[in-house]
Each structure stands twice: as C-alpha cells, then as structure tokens.
Design an enzyme around this catalytic site. Structure first.
Site, PDB file in Angstrom:
ATOM      1  N   GLU A 151      -1.435  35.299  53.628  1.00 27.65           N
ATOM      2  CA  GLU A 151      -1.948  36.385  52.791  1.00 27.65           C
ATOM      3  C   GLU A 151      -1.101  36.537  51.541  1.00 27.65           C
ATOM      4  O   GLU A 151       0.125  36.597  51.610  1.00 27.65           O
ATOM      5  CB  GLU A 151      -1.989  37.714  53.551  1.00 27.65           C
ATOM      6  CG  GLU A 151      -2.553  38.850  52.703  1.00 27.65           C
ATOM      7  CD  GLU A 151      -2.917  40.089  53.497  1.00 27.65           C
ATOM      8  OE1 GLU A 151      -2.972  41.175  52.899  1.00 27.65           O
ATOM      9  OE2 GLU A 151      -3.160  39.971  54.721  1.00 27.65           O
ATOM     10  N   ASP A 194       6.710  34.716  43.800  1.00 32.37           N
ATOM     11  CA  ASP A 194       5.428  34.418  43.168  1.00 32.37           C
ATOM     12  C   ASP A 194       4.662  33.434  44.054  1.00 32.37           C
ATOM     13  O   ASP A 194       5.122  32.319  44.309  1.00 32.37           O
ATOM     14  CB  ASP A 194       5.693  33.817  41.783  1.00 32.37           C
ATOM     15  CG  ASP A 194       4.429  33.414  41.041  1.00 32.37           C
ATOM     16  OD1 ASP A 194       3.322  33.559  41.598  1.00 32.37           O
ATOM     17  OD2 ASP A 194       4.543  32.953  39.891  1.00 32.37           O
ATOM     18  N   ASP A 196      -4.879  42.829  41.941  1.00 34.32           N
ATOM     19  CA  ASP A 196      -4.987  43.592  40.692  1.00 34.32           C
ATOM     20  C   ASP A 196      -6.207  43.105  39.918  1.00 34.32           C
ATOM     21  O   ASP A 196      -6.305  41.921  39.597  1.00 34.32           O
ATOM     22  CB  ASP A 196      -3.719  43.391  39.858  1.00 34.32           C
ATOM     23  CG  ASP A 196      -3.592  44.395  38.721  1.00 34.32           C
ATOM     24  OD1 ASP A 196      -4.640  44.762  38.146  1.00 34.32           O
ATOM     25  OD2 ASP A 196      -2.465  44.806  38.407  1.00 34.32           O
ATOM     26  N   LYS A 210      -9.311  45.494  32.103  1.00 31.55           N
ATOM     27  CA  LYS A 210      -9.539  45.388  30.659  1.00 31.55           C
ATOM     28  C   LYS A 210      -9.813  43.934  30.295  1.00 31.55           C
ATOM     29  O   LYS A 210      -9.135  43.024  30.758  1.00 31.55           O
ATOM     30  CB  LYS A 210      -8.330  45.914  29.889  1.00 31.55           C
ATOM     31  CG  LYS A 210      -8.101  47.416  30.066  1.00 31.55           C
ATOM     32  CD  LYS A 210      -6.914  47.891  29.252  1.00 31.55           C
ATOM     33  CE  LYS A 210      -6.708  49.396  29.437  1.00 31.55           C
ATOM     34  NZ  LYS A 210      -5.539  49.882  28.662  1.00 31.55           N
ATOM     35  N   ASP A 241     -12.485  45.932  45.365  1.00 28.41           N
ATOM     36  CA  ASP A 241     -13.307  47.123  45.180  1.00 28.41           C
ATOM     37  C   ASP A 241     -13.735  47.276  43.722  1.00 28.41           C
ATOM     38  O   ASP A 241     -14.196  48.335  43.317  1.00 28.41           O
ATOM     39  CB  ASP A 241     -12.566  48.378  45.660  1.00 28.41           C
ATOM     40  CG  ASP A 241     -11.223  48.566  44.975  1.00 28.41           C
ATOM     41  OD1 ASP A 241     -10.761  47.624  44.300  1.00 28.41           O
ATOM     42  OD2 ASP A 241     -10.631  49.651  45.114  1.00 28.41           O
ATOM     43  N   THR A 290      -8.564  49.759  55.500  1.00 30.17           N
ATOM     44  CA  THR A 290      -7.384  50.483  55.039  1.00 30.17           C
ATOM     45  C   THR A 290      -7.735  51.941  54.742  1.00 30.17           C
ATOM     46  O   THR A 290      -8.900  52.293  54.539  1.00 30.17           O
ATOM     47  CB  THR A 290      -6.810  49.845  53.765  1.00 30.17           C
ATOM     48  OG1 THR A 290      -7.757  49.995  52.695  1.00 30.17           O
ATOM     49  CG2 THR A 290      -6.528  48.356  53.979  1.00 30.17           C
ATOM     50  N   LYS A 291      -6.708  52.800  54.711  1.00 31.60           N
ATOM     51  CA  LYS A 291      -6.927  54.206  54.370  1.00 31.60           C
ATOM     52  C   LYS A 291      -7.512  54.332  52.968  1.00 31.60           C
ATOM     53  O   LYS A 291      -8.397  55.145  52.714  1.00 31.60           O
ATOM     54  CB  LYS A 291      -5.603  54.976  54.468  1.00 31.60           C
ATOM     55  CG  LYS A 291      -5.066  55.119  55.880  1.00 31.60           C
ATOM     56  CD  LYS A 291      -3.761  55.889  55.884  1.00 31.60           C
ATOM     57  CE  LYS A 291      -3.207  56.019  57.299  1.00 31.60           C
ATOM     58  NZ  LYS A 291      -1.911  56.748  57.319  1.00 31.60           N
ATOM     59  N   PHE A 292      -7.009  53.528  52.049  1.00 31.92           N
ATOM     60  CA  PHE A 292      -7.510  53.531  50.680  1.00 31.92           C
ATOM     61  C   PHE A 292      -8.985  53.153  50.648  1.00 31.92           C
ATOM     62  O   PHE A 292      -9.795  53.777  49.961  1.00 31.92           O
ATOM     63  CB  PHE A 292      -6.689  52.537  49.850  1.00 31.92           C
ATOM     64  CG  PHE A 292      -7.222  52.307  48.467  1.00 31.92           C
ATOM     65  CD1 PHE A 292      -6.941  53.188  47.438  1.00 31.92           C
ATOM     66  CD2 PHE A 292      -8.007  51.196  48.187  1.00 31.92           C
ATOM     67  CE1 PHE A 292      -7.436  52.975  46.162  1.00 31.92           C
ATOM     68  CE2 PHE A 292      -8.507  50.972  46.922  1.00 31.92           C
ATOM     69  CZ  PHE A 292      -8.215  51.868  45.899  1.00 31.92           C
ATOM     70  N   GLU A 293      -9.337  52.141  51.417  1.00 30.82           N
ATOM     71  CA  GLU A 293     -10.719  51.668  51.460  1.00 30.82           C
ATOM     72  C   GLU A 293     -11.636  52.702  52.106  1.00 30.82           C
ATOM     73  O   GLU A 293     -12.757  52.941  51.635  1.00 30.82           O
ATOM     74  CB  GLU A 293     -10.781  50.357  52.231  1.00 30.82           C
ATOM     75  CG  GLU A 293     -12.129  49.676  52.220  1.00 30.82           C
ATOM     76  CD  GLU A 293     -12.108  48.367  52.977  1.00 30.82           C
ATOM     77  OE1 GLU A 293     -13.184  47.765  53.123  1.00 30.82           O
ATOM     78  OE2 GLU A 293     -11.013  47.953  53.425  1.00 30.82           O
TER      79      GLU A 293
END
Length: 238
Positions: free
Chosen positions: A68, A120, A143, A147, A179, A216-219
């Site tokens: 991952e 990296d 990420d 923009k 997302d 995930t909690k965010f999801e």
C-alpha cells in the site's frame, strides 16, 4: 530509521528536479508515535537502500504480498493485516507521524505480517521491489491535486502505470480508490491507455467497495454527506 533521497543528474552533473506527488507537511510526532518508531522499527520497519528485497527474508515466509502506498495513519492497513494473517503487507508512507501511528496500532493489535517504510514510494519501487512479486498494489485516497495546474503532481500517470506493472505478479491487481470524481476519471483514462492492464469492472468503469478495503471514518462521513467514492481495479494481463 534512516531517510535517503536519491537525485538524478544530467550529463553535465546538474541535479534533475523530480515532480513529486506529495508535499512533506511534517507535523510533530506524539510521544506515542515516537516511542512506537523507537521500539518497533527494528522488527517492523524497513530502511531505504538501493537493493532489491527478498520477501522471504523480510517476512519469514512466501505468502502473497499486498503493498500500500500512502497509508495515512495506518488504521485501515493494520485492520487489513489483522483480517488476513496469511497475507504479507508492506505500507509505504512519507509522513513520520503516520508511520509512528501505524506502528503503534500494529503493536497493539499484535500483527506480525506488516512492515512499513518511510520514503518516496516511487524510489522504493525503482530500487527495492522485486519483479512479478506483488499480488495487489493499493492506492487509497491519494492527494487529488484538484487544481488544474497541479495535475502533473498526481501519482497516477502513464509513467507510474508503466513502472508498477512489472512489479505485479501474473494477474496482479492495482486497486485505487478516490473521493474526487475528476481524479477517478483521470485514473480510468490513464489506466485504459496503459499497456498490459485490463479493468476488472463488469458494469461500467468502477466496482463496489470490496470487502477487503475497510470503510474509514472519513469515508463514512462522506457517505452521510452524500459524497461519492470510486473504487477501481486493473489487473495485469501482460
């Protein structure tokens, strides 16, 4: 725990500046995160070296390897390792607080099939990942660089798809999730054009969230707010 950054040079000896897909927003480590790195790095951490890994030496077995990139704070990665003890997991993350949090969670969960790196991921793939050895490569919520002028920083691009393909085993899978709908469309465009891959979706371009990828909690919060999440899987076929 060491951190090394490789530089490429022109024939004149000038450094070639690489466009990276991340910015080091290095926050402070908590005492728990720092302690986890100190205590667990010798058994669960892998330093960057320009030498190809031997998975049997790393994990002590020849179980399938799931890798991952960008595991954040590591909660989902640790959960996956817990649920699949017969699979080996390697997580790569550039932010040390996330690495520390992941190690702390792994220690608490008692998982033994997880290793982490703080470097990296592109350089790790170029120097350390054996060919035809990765069963699944996971890239969850990278990420989006939303923009337009920053799109060149997106990790999913033609060069990346070409670089990772020989590292996947026969019929190995590249699993992406985002997302950002625009980034999902970009991922599909890049991977459709990349040689040696096929989309495994049977209805359109996307797949439902697989059971092996934790919510995930965010999801979950995004779902409640009506935000979409797009899962994409491409299989190596050449």
């Amino acid at each position: 725990m060491t951190e090394v950054t490789k530089n490429d040079f022109t024939e004149e000896g000038k450094i070639v500046r690489k466009i990276r897909s991340f910015v080091r927003r290095e926050g402070r480590l908590t005492k728990g995160q720092e302690g986890a790195i100190t205590e667990c790095w010798s058994t669960m951490g892998i330093d960057f070296v320009e030498q190809v890994l031997d998975w049997n030496e790393v994990f002590g077995n020849n179980n399938p390897v799931v890798l991952e990139i960008g595991f954040g704070m590591g909660a989902s990665l640790v959960e996956m390792a817990q649920k699949a003890p017969d699979v080996n997991f390697l997580g790569i993350e550039v932010h040390r607080p996330g690495v520390g949090a992941c190690l702390a969670a792994a220690k608490e969960a008692g998982v033994t099939n997880l290793r982490v790196m703080c470097h990296d991921a592109v350089e790790v793939f170029e120097s350390m990942i054996p060919d035809s050895s990765v069963t699944t490569l996971q890239l969850f919520f990278p990420d989006p660089w939303h923009k337009a002028r920053h799109h060149k920083r997106r990790i999913v691009k033609a060069e990346f798809a070409e670089m990772i393909r020989p590292k996947l085993n026969a019929e190995g899978v590249f699993h992406m999730a985002t997302d950002w709908e625009n980034y999902a469309e970009h991922m599909i465009e890049v991977m459709n054009a990349a040689p040696g891959y096929e989309n495994i979706a049977t209805d359109g371009d996307y797949i439902p969230r697989p059971d092996e990828r934790p919510l995930t909690k965010f999801e979950a919060r995004g779902h409640r707010l009506g935000h979409g999440v797009w899962d994409i899987k491409f299989r190596r076929n050449a």
